[in-house]
Design an enzyme around this catalytic site. Structure first.
Site, PDB file in Angstrom:
ATOM      1  N   ASP A   1      51.211 -51.070 -61.700  1.00  0.00           N
ATOM      2  CA  ASP A   1      50.249 -50.173 -61.069  1.00  0.00           C
ATOM      3  C   ASP A   1      49.408 -49.517 -62.164  1.00  0.00           C
ATOM      4  O   ASP A   1      49.934 -49.115 -63.195  1.00  0.00           O
ATOM      5  CB  ASP A   1      51.003 -49.096 -60.269  1.00  0.00           C
ATOM      6  CG  ASP A   1      50.408 -48.886 -58.891  1.00  0.00           C
ATOM      7  OD1 ASP A   1      49.218 -48.519 -58.832  1.00  0.00           O
ATOM      8  OD2 ASP A   1      51.117 -49.085 -57.894  1.00  0.00           O
TER       9      ASP A   1
ATOM     10  N   ASP B   1      44.879 -48.542 -58.578  1.00  0.00           N
ATOM     11  CA  ASP B   1      44.916 -47.446 -57.615  1.00  0.00           C
ATOM     12  C   ASP B   1      43.515 -46.862 -57.378  1.00  0.00           C
ATOM     13  O   ASP B   1      42.817 -46.539 -58.339  1.00  0.00           O
ATOM     14  CB  ASP B   1      45.829 -46.374 -58.220  1.00  0.00           C
ATOM     15  CG  ASP B   1      46.225 -45.293 -57.249  1.00  0.00           C
ATOM     16  OD1 ASP B   1      47.023 -45.561 -56.345  1.00  0.00           O
ATOM     17  OD2 ASP B   1      45.742 -44.145 -57.414  1.00  0.00           O
TER      18      ASP B   1
ATOM     19  N   GLU C   1      42.721 -51.409 -55.183  1.00  0.00           N
ATOM     20  CA  GLU C   1      42.891 -50.652 -53.935  1.00  0.00           C
ATOM     21  C   GLU C   1      41.588 -49.910 -53.670  1.00  0.00           C
ATOM     22  O   GLU C   1      41.141 -49.130 -54.511  1.00  0.00           O
ATOM     23  CB  GLU C   1      44.045 -49.657 -54.061  1.00  0.00           C
ATOM     24  CG  GLU C   1      44.349 -48.999 -52.721  1.00  0.00           C
ATOM     25  CD  GLU C   1      44.929 -47.590 -52.828  1.00  0.00           C
ATOM     26  OE1 GLU C   1      45.534 -47.125 -51.853  1.00  0.00           O
ATOM     27  OE2 GLU C   1      44.754 -46.933 -53.884  1.00  0.00           O
TER      28      GLU C   1
ATOM     29  N   HIS D   1      53.574 -48.486 -49.602  1.00  0.00           N
ATOM     30  CA  HIS D   1      54.220 -47.172 -49.721  1.00  0.00           C
ATOM     31  C   HIS D   1      53.408 -46.050 -49.089  1.00  0.00           C
ATOM     32  O   HIS D   1      53.871 -44.912 -49.043  1.00  0.00           O
ATOM     33  CB  HIS D   1      54.486 -46.882 -51.201  1.00  0.00           C
ATOM     34  CG  HIS D   1      53.204 -46.757 -51.980  1.00  0.00           C
ATOM     35  ND1 HIS D   1      52.345 -47.825 -52.188  1.00  0.00           N
ATOM     36  CD2 HIS D   1      52.614 -45.702 -52.567  1.00  0.00           C
ATOM     37  CE1 HIS D   1      51.292 -47.417 -52.868  1.00  0.00           C
ATOM     38  NE2 HIS D   1      51.431 -46.136 -53.112  1.00  0.00           N
ATOM     39  N   ASP D   2      52.190 -46.341 -48.643  1.00  0.00           N
ATOM     40  CA  ASP D   2      51.344 -45.313 -48.019  1.00  0.00           C
ATOM     41  C   ASP D   2      51.239 -45.464 -46.507  1.00  0.00           C
ATOM     42  O   ASP D   2      50.588 -44.644 -45.852  1.00  0.00           O
ATOM     43  CB  ASP D   2      49.916 -45.400 -48.582  1.00  0.00           C
ATOM     44  CG  ASP D   2      49.842 -45.069 -50.064  1.00  0.00           C
ATOM     45  OD1 ASP D   2      50.669 -44.264 -50.532  1.00  0.00           O
ATOM     46  OD2 ASP D   2      48.955 -45.621 -50.739  1.00  0.00           O
TER      47      ASP D   2
HETATM   48  C1  GLC Z   1      46.739 -44.445 -53.836  1.00  0.00           C
HETATM   49  C2  GLC Z   1      48.239 -44.603 -53.832  1.00  0.00           C
HETATM   50  C3  GLC Z   1      48.842 -43.381 -53.227  1.00  0.00           C
HETATM   51  C4  GLC Z   1      48.462 -42.196 -54.078  1.00  0.00           C
HETATM   52  C5  GLC Z   1      46.951 -42.087 -54.263  1.00  0.00           C
HETATM   53  C6  GLC Z   1      46.619 -41.179 -55.399  1.00  0.00           C
HETATM   54  O1  GLC Z   1      46.213 -44.419 -52.570  1.00  0.00           O
HETATM   55  O2  GLC Z   1      48.602 -45.771 -53.193  1.00  0.00           O
HETATM   56  O3  GLC Z   1      50.237 -43.468 -53.108  1.00  0.00           O
HETATM   57  O4  GLC Z   1      48.941 -41.017 -53.478  1.00  0.00           O
HETATM   58  O5  GLC Z   1      46.359 -43.322 -54.570  1.00  0.00           O
HETATM   59  O6  GLC Z   1      46.995 -41.756 -56.615  1.00  0.00           O
END
Ligand code: GLC
Length: 577
Positions: free
Chosen positions: A110, A218, A281, A353-354
């Site tokens: 990540d 991320d 992402e 995980h979200d």
């Molecule tokens: C992304 C991650 C999430 C995190 C956010 C801030 O969306 O997947 O878990 O809280 O970024 O880093």
């Protein structure tokens, strides 16, 4: 474009390796604990590699294990180069790389570089004084207009942070505010500053030199902010009931995003072994943008995570939960399949995980249909064109947790939301009901390895409780059962590896208006697959719906003995020619 790595057309001969790959996401805190502190760790990941090998996945994406105050479970990084002792040691990370490579798998780390932790030395230095050489590494701004620092409305813009409250926090010492699109412990890095970018690229190169095979980036489409020449940032439209605004137009796919990603590609990836994987992402990304991000000729990223399908059951916010209409899902997936058919590449996911657990959210986790709906949803997703991502426990049919009270939630997003909703005078019962369905903690309960009291996750007390359903739903119970959810995932992954049509075939949606049956074809040269999924409990006569199914060969199904009737939650992959 890098002459050593010319772009690949997606033909069977020349398609990149990740077109037929399946990625498995490990959220280390909840995967396997090996030292009894109740928090998963690298030693635990090492112990469970047989599970991944048995499933047949090609890549492990590891959520953050870097040193972190854990305000957002590691997505708040205080040292990009290290390993948090909570998770283990540098030697264990090297051991993991070697163990994965030894088994023919790859490791994707990540990369969280939209922001750091406020405890990162860069931010500590930046905060130390307005004249610090690193002041400009973050977004510092004076109070708005004639407002006194700290008074309501004095924030430099009206932006709401992703986890409730304003996106600016006042630093009392200097009287200036810093920007944080997430928690106040996650200050945003200023990518306008070339020194910041070079420091990040150097860090990325060090990880690749060490043997990692790529990055999951991320919220990477938020790194470019729309800043005026005079440094001014713009207010966004008001969000009713919050006193704040939606700033996303200023930071989702901002003006320099493509320039930054192309620069990153040049500085970090070009000229290296082609067997890397990059996935960005990208909340709010459109198809048109995704095409630009993933066009190999532009050399930005290999694929993106888009959010359209996981927003379909939401109204004004993620807590405003609506039923999913299947035709909307078809319209959305159909558009993405068509949009990236010739240029670019899709990622496919239900869970991470979200997100709450897909079987509870889009399937039916009641005892009658849990196994069938989990395998139906998996088939639907994995037969699309794109790279599938499996989130830990999804392959076991893990479901949402039966949260009974607000004290049981740990995630900063949920905790902050409850606080803000109470201040706004909302009904606590309704707020709790929405959290029970949508909280990210649903995805974060420990992986259910066996039926023992801690599900085989820890010998201590797990940081989030184990779902009580683990006595029935666990890996040990499923491993040797050919009808299990786990066995079905194994078959889906093998099907992608063995059949180029699954990886590369053209996609065509069928029955776009049907409310319960999701059907499509995949075609490569003379081979045609027909995929039919009954997304609900009503049976249908298959030949009446899709006469073409008559006489087709069943390649893979989730229920035994294919019959004339498409049963509740039944999924079939049929070979037409
Ligand atoms: C992304 C991650 C999430 C995190 C956010 C801030 O969306 O997947 O878990 O809280 O970024 O880093």
């Amino acid at each position: 474009m890098d002459p050593a790595n010319p772009p690949h057309p997606m033909g069977t001969e020349s398609a990149p390796w990740w077109t037929s790959a399946v990625v498995y996401q490990v959220y280390p805190r909840s995967f396997q604990d090996c030292d009894g502190d109740g928090i998963g760790d690298l030693g635990g990941v090492l112990q469970r590699l047989d599970h991944l090998a048995d499933l047949g996945v090609d890549v492990l994406w590891l959520s953050p294990v870097y040193p972190s105050p854990q305000a957002d479970n590691g997505y708040d990084i205080s040292d990009y180069e290290g390993i948090d002792p909570l998770f283990g040691t540098q030697a264990q990370l090297d051991e993991l790389i070697a163990a994965l490579h030894g088994r023919g798998m790859r490791l994707v780390m990540d990369l969280v570089v939209n922001h750091t932790s406020d405890e990162h030395p860069w931010f500590v230095e930046s905060r130390s004084s307005p004249s610090s050489p690193k002041r400009d590494w973050y977004w510092w701004r004076p109070p708005r207009g004639r407002f006194a620092a700290g008074t309501p409305g004095a924030e430099p813009t009206n932006w709401q942070s992703a986890f409730s409250g304003p996106a600016w926090t006042l630093d009392e010492a200097s009287g200036e505010y810093y920007l944080h699109l997430f928690t106040r412990k996650q200050p945003d890095l200023n990518w306008e500053n070339p020194e910041v970018r070079q420091a990040i690229y150097a860090m990325m190169r060090r990880w690749l030199d060490r043997g990692v095979d790529g990055f999951r980036m991320d919220v990477i489409n938020m790194i470019s902010k729309d800043v005026a020449d005079d440094g001014h940032l713009h207010d966004g439209p008001p969000i009713p009931g919050t006193g704040l605004g939606d700033g996303s137009a200023s930071y989702i796919c901002g003006p320099r995003i493509h320039e930054f990603l192309q620069e990153m590609h040049r500085e970090v990836f070009s000229g290296r072994d082609a067997a890397l994987l990059t996935v960005g992402e990208m909340p709010g990304v459109t198809i048109e943008q995704a095409k630009l991000f993933t066009d190999p000729a532009r050399a930005e990223v290999d694929m993106v995570f888009q959010f359209e399908h996981v927003n379909l059951d939401q109204g004004s916010s993620k807590w405003d939960v609506r039923p999913l209409r299947l035709r909307n899902l078809k319209a959305s997936f159909g558009r993405w399949q068509a949009g990236l058919a010739d240029v670019g590449w899709n990622s496919l996911y239900w869970d991470n995980h979200d997100q709450p657990r897909a079987v509870s959210r889009f399937g039916d986790d009641s005892p009658a249909f849990r196994r069938d709906s989990a395998t139906c949803l998996a088939t639907l997703l994995h037969l699309h064109r794109g790279t599938p991502y499996v989130y830990q426990g999804e392959e076991l049919g893990m479901a949402n947790f039966p949260f009974a009270s607000v004290d049981e939630f740990r995630d900063v997003e949920s905790v902050n939301h409850f606080g803000a909703a109470m201040v706004a005078g909302q009904d606590p019962t309704a707020v709790l009901a929405a959290m029970r369905r949508m909280s990210r903690d649903n995805a974060r309960t420990p992986v259910q390895w066996d039926a023992s009291p801690s599900a085989g996750f820890t010998t201590g007390t797990s940081w989030l409780p184990v779902n009580p359903d683990h006595v029935e739903w666990n890996a040990a119970a499923q491993r040797d059962d050919p009808t299990s959810v786990l066995a079905h995932y194994r078959r889906l992954i093998a099907l992608r590896h063995e059949n180029p049509v699954v990886a590369l075939g053209d996609f065509a949606m069928l029955l776009p208006e049907h409310e319960h049956v999701y059907a499509f074809t995949r075609t490569l040269d003379s081979q045609v697959l027909l995929v039919v999924c009954n997304v609900g409990a009503t049976p249908y006569e298959l030949s009446a719906l899709l006469p073409r199914a008559n006489g087709a060969t069943l390649l893979l199904g989730n229920l035994p003995d294919a019959a004339a009737t498409l049963r509740p939650w039944e999924a079939r992959v049929l070979q037409l020619s």
